[in-house]
Design a protein around this motif. Sequence first.
Motif, PDB file in Angstrom:
ATOM      1  N   UNK A 113       0.820  -1.212   0.000  1.00 55.76           N
ATOM      2  CA  UNK A 113       0.000   0.000   0.000  1.00 55.76           C
ATOM      3  C   UNK A 113       0.854   1.263   0.000  1.00 55.76           C
ATOM      4  N   UNK A 114       2.088   1.190   0.540  1.00 56.79           N
ATOM      5  CA  UNK A 114       2.953   2.374   0.591  1.00 56.79           C
ATOM      6  C   UNK A 114       3.349   2.860  -0.804  1.00 56.79           C
ATOM      7  N   UNK A 115       3.257   2.004  -1.789  1.00 58.93           N
ATOM      8  CA  UNK A 115       3.603   2.392  -3.162  1.00 58.93           C
ATOM      9  C   UNK A 115       2.538   3.317  -3.749  1.00 58.93           C
ATOM     10  N   UNK A 116       1.282   3.131  -3.303  1.00 56.84           N
ATOM     11  CA  UNK A 116       0.154   3.825  -3.931  1.00 56.84           C
ATOM     12  C   UNK A 116      -0.471   4.923  -3.069  1.00 56.84           C
ATOM     13  N   UNK A 117      -0.326   4.830  -1.740  1.00 57.27           N
ATOM     14  CA  UNK A 117      -1.027   5.757  -0.848  1.00 57.27           C
ATOM     15  C   UNK A 117      -0.050   6.550   0.021  1.00 57.27           C
ATOM     16  N   UNK A 118      -0.531   7.679   0.519  1.00 63.36           N
ATOM     17  CA  UNK A 118       0.274   8.488   1.431  1.00 63.36           C
ATOM     18  C   UNK A 118       0.287   7.850   2.819  1.00 63.36           C
ATOM     19  N   UNK A 119       1.298   8.185   3.608  1.00 61.81           N
ATOM     20  CA  UNK A 119       1.408   7.658   4.972  1.00 61.81           C
ATOM     21  C   UNK A 119       0.200   8.081   5.799  1.00 61.81           C
ATOM     22  N   UNK A 120      -0.218   9.334   5.648  1.00 61.48           N
ATOM     23  CA  UNK A 120      -1.336   9.844   6.438  1.00 61.48           C
ATOM     24  C   UNK A 120      -2.629   9.086   6.136  1.00 61.48           C
ATOM     25  N   UNK A 121      -2.909   8.832   4.861  1.00 60.78           N
ATOM     26  CA  UNK A 121      -4.144   8.147   4.494  1.00 60.78           C
ATOM     27  C   UNK A 121      -4.118   6.684   4.939  1.00 60.78           C
ATOM     28  N   UNK A 122      -2.956   6.052   4.882  1.00 60.71           N
ATOM     29  CA  UNK A 122      -2.829   4.668   5.354  1.00 60.71           C
ATOM     30  C   UNK A 122      -3.169   4.594   6.841  1.00 60.71           C
ATOM     31  N   UNK A 123      -2.680   5.563   7.627  1.00 59.43           N
ATOM     32  CA  UNK A 123      -2.984   5.555   9.064  1.00 59.43           C
ATOM     33  C   UNK A 123      -4.478   5.751   9.305  1.00 59.43           C
ATOM     34  N   UNK A 124      -5.131   6.553   8.462  1.00 60.43           N
ATOM     35  CA  UNK A 124      -6.579   6.739   8.597  1.00 60.43           C
ATOM     36  C   UNK A 124      -7.328   5.441   8.304  1.00 60.43           C
ATOM     37  N   UNK A 125      -6.872   4.712   7.291  1.00 67.11           N
ATOM     38  CA  UNK A 125      -7.520   3.436   6.965  1.00 67.11           C
ATOM     39  C   UNK A 125      -7.299   2.397   8.065  1.00 67.11           C
ATOM     40  N   UNK A 126      -6.160   2.489   8.753  1.00 69.39           N
ATOM     41  CA  UNK A 126      -5.870   1.541   9.838  1.00 69.39           C
ATOM     42  C   UNK A 126      -6.812   1.714  11.023  1.00 69.39           C
ATOM     43  N   UNK A 175      -6.084   1.327  -1.784  1.00 69.96           N
ATOM     44  CA  UNK A 175      -7.080   1.181  -0.711  1.00 69.96           C
ATOM     45  C   UNK A 175      -7.449  -0.285  -0.520  1.00 69.96           C
ATOM     46  N   UNK A 176      -7.647  -1.012  -1.622  1.00 72.08           N
ATOM     47  CA  UNK A 176      -7.970  -2.445  -1.526  1.00 72.08           C
ATOM     48  C   UNK A 176      -6.839  -3.221  -0.844  1.00 72.08           C
ATOM     49  N   UNK A 177      -5.602  -2.879  -1.174  1.00 71.79           N
ATOM     50  CA  UNK A 177      -4.453  -3.542  -0.546  1.00 71.79           C
ATOM     51  C   UNK A 177      -4.428  -3.289   0.962  1.00 71.79           C
ATOM     52  N   UNK A 178      -4.649  -2.025   1.362  1.00 69.48           N
ATOM     53  CA  UNK A 178      -4.613  -1.703   2.789  1.00 69.48           C
ATOM     54  C   UNK A 178      -5.787  -2.326   3.537  1.00 69.48           C
ATOM     55  N   UNK A 179      -6.971  -2.333   2.930  1.00 69.83           N
ATOM     56  CA  UNK A 179      -8.121  -2.985   3.562  1.00 69.83           C
ATOM     57  C   UNK A 179      -7.890  -4.491   3.687  1.00 69.83           C
ATOM     58  N   UNK A 180      -7.245  -5.075   2.676  1.00 69.61           N
ATOM     59  CA  UNK A 180      -6.890  -6.492   2.758  1.00 69.61           C
ATOM     60  C   UNK A 180      -5.914  -6.748   3.896  1.00 69.61           C
ATOM     61  N   UNK A 181      -4.933  -5.853   4.055  1.00 67.82           N
ATOM     62  CA  UNK A 181      -3.969  -5.984   5.154  1.00 67.82           C
ATOM     63  C   UNK A 181      -4.669  -5.910   6.505  1.00 67.82           C
ATOM     64  N   UNK A 182      -5.626  -4.993   6.635  1.00 63.50           N
ATOM     65  CA  UNK A 182      -6.390  -4.861   7.882  1.00 63.50           C
ATOM     66  C   UNK A 182      -7.182  -6.139   8.162  1.00 63.50           C
TER      67      UNK A 182
END
Length: 351
Positions: A113-126, A175-182
């Motif tokens: 997910x770090x390749x496609x999204x910002x650090x801030x948005x990844x933390x929000x999805x977490x 977003x799909x990658x990060x949601x999958x990780x969650x």
Amino acid sequence: MGRDGSSGSGAGDSLVRKVLLSYFYVGIWIFLSFSVIIYNKYILDPKMYNWPFPISLTMIHMGFCSSIAVLLVRGLRLVELPSSPPMTHELYISSVVPIGALYAFSLWFSNSAYIYLSVSFIQMLKALMPVAVYSISILLSKESFRRATMANMLSISFGVAIAAYGEARFDAWGVLLQLGAVAFEATRLVLIQILLSSKGIALNPITTLYYVAPCCLVFLTLPWAIVELPVLRGTSSFHFDFLVFGTNSLCAFALNLAVFLLVDRTSALTMNVAGVVKDWLLIAFSWSVIRDTVTTINLVGYGIAFLGVGYYNHIKLQALKAKETQKKTAPDDEEARNLIEEKEGKSESQV
């Protein structure tokens, strides 16, 4: 009177020392977690170090952690493996392997997910982690459905949805990658309770890495061979940077130790609360240093999710306090019950 004063002073000093140590452990965990996230972003982001191979990076971490764990357990014998119950082959296959597989996919998707999204948005999805854990716990009959809790979960989801709506660099695949990780991580956390904790298996960070890290490495081998190995073979200009990947792996290993230290010396709830502080720091760092765009809608959405997560942690804290109170009063209740039974036995014998 002097004695009472000195004992009171000693108790006060002890309390202050405990509080300061707790803050110290929280500080170490936040620093290491912060460092690993930013370091991984630096390595994987095409605009920075530009090495977009998340499976390879995860395998480097797992290989490093496996080597250190095996050295400490088998080589130097500084750490003992749990003996009660013993880790049999059957137990390893049924309990550790599923957890290792979920951990492998969670790290792979999260790093991707770090390749496609910002650090801030990844933390929000977490922030969706409590929602995923609660939902999966219900599906696996680990938790019972409660309307109030589900309403809280929906408020967190609503906040994250607003943050996603306001994201300037929205990428559906990221977003799909990060949601999958969650989802994978939440399932792993629930299965740890079902497959390990319920069987009385207690693992420290070294023994956890000793058992789980090699398993992760094996599960990542096939996707790595299919997805990244052909590309790496065609990248003749790449030379392995031992300083970058060595220090990155060392940070990842230290983070595993810090997690155990924080939970062991404080509580898992403390780590959850500290995680919220870390998320805000990362959002601020992402906006001010990395220059990621953080919109007002982002902050409003995450603020709503943050309040939901805060309320969730508050409910958990109240439940833990109630459980501790019950444990403290249990011996007194047992003693009273024994006295009643003894009196009843005496009265029956007199009759």
